[in-house]
Write an enzyme that holds these catalytic residues in place. Sequence first.
Site, mmCIF file in Angstrom:
data_model
loop_
_atom_site.group_PDB
_atom_site.id
_atom_site.type_symbol
_atom_site.label_atom_id
_atom_site.label_comp_id
_atom_site.label_asym_id
_atom_site.label_seq_id
_atom_site.Cartn_x
_atom_site.Cartn_y
_atom_site.Cartn_z
ATOM 1 N N SER A 127 0.950 -1.197 0.011
ATOM 2 C CA SER A 127 -0.070 -0.128 0.001
ATOM 3 C C SER A 127 0.852 1.268 -0.034
ATOM 4 O O SER A 127 2.036 1.297 0.374
ATOM 5 C CB SER A 127 -0.876 -0.055 1.311
ATOM 6 O OG SER A 127 -1.586 1.394 1.163
ATOM 7 N N TYR A 152 -2.430 -0.260 10.142
ATOM 8 C CA TYR A 152 -2.533 -0.619 8.745
ATOM 9 C C TYR A 152 -1.317 -0.509 7.808
ATOM 10 O O TYR A 152 -0.813 -1.502 7.212
ATOM 11 C CB TYR A 152 -3.745 0.013 7.978
ATOM 12 C CG TYR A 152 -3.723 -0.355 6.483
ATOM 13 C CD1 TYR A 152 -4.162 -1.540 5.898
ATOM 14 C CD2 TYR A 152 -3.639 0.662 5.448
ATOM 15 C CE1 TYR A 152 -4.282 -1.992 4.860
ATOM 16 C CE2 TYR A 152 -3.709 0.168 4.132
ATOM 17 C CZ TYR A 152 -4.169 -0.930 3.694
ATOM 18 O OH TYR A 152 -4.056 -1.326 2.449
#
Length: 335
Positions: A127, A152
């Site tokens: 990501s 995350y």
Amino acid sequence: MKILVTGAAGFIGFHLSRALLVRGDDVVGLDNLNDYYSVELKQDRLNLLLPNERFQFEKIDLVDQEPMEALFAQEKFDVVVNLAAQAGVRYSLTNPHAYTSSNIDGFLNVLEGCRHNDVKHLVYASSSSVYGANTAMPFSVSDNVDHPVSLYAASKKANELMAHSYSHLYALPTTGLRFFTVYGPWGRPDMALFLFTKAILEGKPIDVFNHGKMKRDFTYVDDIVNGVISTIDQTASPNLDWSGDAPDPSSSKAPFRLFNIGNNEPVELLAMIETLEKCLGKTAEKNMLDMQPGDVPATYANIEALEAATGFHPSTSIEEGIAKFVEWYREYHAM
């Protein structure tokens, strides 16, 4: 090839599975169909894949070790594309254990399955969130990314480190793809474009964080899929010029590599909203708010490495992409 796509009922996984089937691959789609967002939407995506005789669906959670081991041993995949994960920056602030379970323990089961069953190439989703506190733009895969600002992001950075260890120890070719704000038809309901569209059509106000000054490298899902397929077809190999004296984070003497996959053209949030308003023919009522914890002010992908390796080049403008999303949204919701 026989390809395992984890998260096949998810947004990117669905689009990737469909594209692989069109080109003639056999696809085993894995998903646990959890209720992080609408299970109905996930099932509707699956329903478009299931009629294809070369698609096989397995309802398995990555965290469940025995079913994962059995699946890998039985199917003997050529390639694995791991897109299953607990997504969302803000959700990680209130549900942190979901991230260590899915994104760490689950990814370990994928790595072990690849290691023990002669998988030729593992491609996995990282990501843009891994860039965290970095401010030098555009973000490069050669940058240090040791300052995540959400759990995350930390879990995705951990995936990259875990993949490298397996590439080093077991010569498992791995390619990590740092996705930048993917959007398009069949998108996730927790993402800004979906939330904004729903609220505007219902005449409700939208929450605009950082007073709309955030910039995102919005990337249309078809461009993402083309990039993923281009990396599937070029198995990661060792960088023979890599040096531990001046280590390049994006490659290794092991068969390991990292790529950014984005549009290479950041758009301010207010400009995105304006484009959406034009497509909907309605003006949004905006709640201007401060930036949320865990968010970053801007993302901007340097995609030179992916372009050089695969010829990847995004081709969908934000205007074209949002128009396609709105067309799908109106059709899907009959609005």
